[in-house]
Design an enzyme around this catalytic site. Structure first.
Site, PDB file in Angstrom:
ATOM      1  N   TYR A   1      12.153   2.361   0.027  1.00  0.00           N
ATOM      2  CA  TYR A   1      11.266   1.056   0.177  1.00  0.00           C
ATOM      3  C   TYR A   1      10.170   1.060  -0.819  1.00  0.00           C
ATOM      4  CZ  TYR A   1       7.958  -2.302   1.204  1.00  0.00           C
ATOM      5  OH  TYR A   1       7.121  -3.462   1.082  1.00  0.00           O
TER       6      TYR A   1
ATOM      7  N   ASP B   1       0.861  -1.150   0.001  1.00  0.00           N
ATOM      8  CA  ASP B   1      -0.023  -0.022  -0.083  1.00  0.00           C
ATOM      9  C   ASP B   1       0.901   1.118   0.053  1.00  0.00           C
ATOM     10  OD1 ASP B   1       0.908  -0.370   2.568  1.00  0.00           O
ATOM     11  OD2 ASP B   1      -0.974  -0.277   3.577  1.00  0.00           O
ATOM     12  N   GLU B   2       2.237   1.221   0.546  1.00  0.00           N
ATOM     13  CA  GLU B   2       3.048   2.339   0.465  1.00  0.00           C
ATOM     14  C   GLU B   2       3.286   2.841  -0.627  1.00  0.00           C
ATOM     15  OE1 GLU B   2       6.015   2.474   3.277  1.00  0.00           O
ATOM     16  OE2 GLU B   2       5.351   0.948   4.545  1.00  0.00           O
TER      17      GLU B   2
END
Length: 286
Positions: free
Chosen positions: A92, A69-70
């Protein structure tokens, strides 16, 4: 083996009868990604390239790329669906977003049956204790304080491990090639509230002052998204919904860590407020 070793991966596909690939392999610790961005890029982007190319050559039936979801970046109110733009805010998430693009290009160019999933935070037994829930549980079980980044007001959605397994099985069976699926949950909690909940369950206290005693506020990450609200209607339409309630999932998780914390090599290192690691060595590869 290592997904960044093309010869090994090629040999794997040549010698094993692989028909489906679920690609989970990645560097995933957000804190660590700020200090080791190059390693995250190498493993998550280059490694994914190696794997998807080999899977394509081997003509596998389905390639599922497990993203996060990031990649959407943070939001306080807007709910993200699969067509929302990617706006990652940490190394990331940026590496996962870049890898998504490479995977998707195999569908666009070759009609290679790839599927991308983006899930909320997963928790449960067996998780390495660098992640927030096992980290807080392990610290409290050792009579140490929960280390909370910044204000602790950042909110996260937590999905129990067996629920996410069911989601992947659903995607394997029903997911359509070339599509993206959000695997989310409406259960959301701030990091400070999470700490209080775990203190209540492990230290058997409801006293606000006693709870504060077990909370240690430390310097925040360089960026820390407030929320990742996702719409998972597309997954619901495939017949999946999360089933395990928080109270049940967290109880099982706490019980497991009581017995198993020391199963990991360097488990103590994982409990630092920010991860302590050796510097990333010379890159091997092209």
């Amino acid at each position: 083996g290592d997904i960044c070793e093309p010869d090994f991966i090629k040999q794997l596909f040549e010698t094993e009868k692989i028909d489906i690939v679920l690609h989970f392999a990645a560097q995933t610790h957000v804190d660590l990604s700020f200090w080791h961005a190059l390693e995250f890029t190498y493993v998550n982007v280059y490694g994914t390239n190696v794997l998807v190319a080999a899977a394509y050559e081997a003509n596998v039936e389905k390639f599922v790329y497990v993203s996060t979801d990031e990649v959407y970046g943070g939001s306080t109110d807007e709910e993200f669906d699969e067509s929302s733009p990617k706006r990652p805010t940490n190394p990331y998430a940026s590496s996962k977003a870049a890898a998504e693009c490479f995977v998707q290009s195999y569908w666009e160019r070759y009609q290679f049956p790839v599927v991308i999933t983006r899930s909320s935070n997963v928790y449960g037994p067996h998780q390495y204790p660098e992640k927030v829930i096992p980290k807080f549980i392990s610290l409290l079980q050792q009579n140490r304080k929960c280390c909370i980044h910044g204000s602790g007001l950042q909110r996260r959605n937590f999905l129990y491990a067996t629920d996410v397994v069911e989601a992947f099985l659903t995607v394997l069976k029903e997911g359509k090639p070339g599509e993206i699926y959000n695997i989310g949950t409406n259960f959301e909690m701030s990091i400070a509230q999470l700490a209080k909940e775990l203190i209540h369950l492990i230290k058997k206290t409801s006293s606000e002052s006693e709870m504060e005693h077990w909370m240690d506020y430390v310097k925040d990450r360089p960026t820390n998204d407030l929320r990742y609200p996702m719409n998972s209607e597309k997954m619901h339409n495939l017949g999946w919904r999360p089933k395990v309630p928080w109270k049940e999932g967290i109880k099982k998780t706490i019980e497991w860590y009581k017995e198993n914390f020391h199963n990991w090599k360097n488990s103590e290192k994982a409990l630092e407020p920010f991860p302590v690691t050796d510097p990333f060595a010379q890159l091997s590869g092209p």
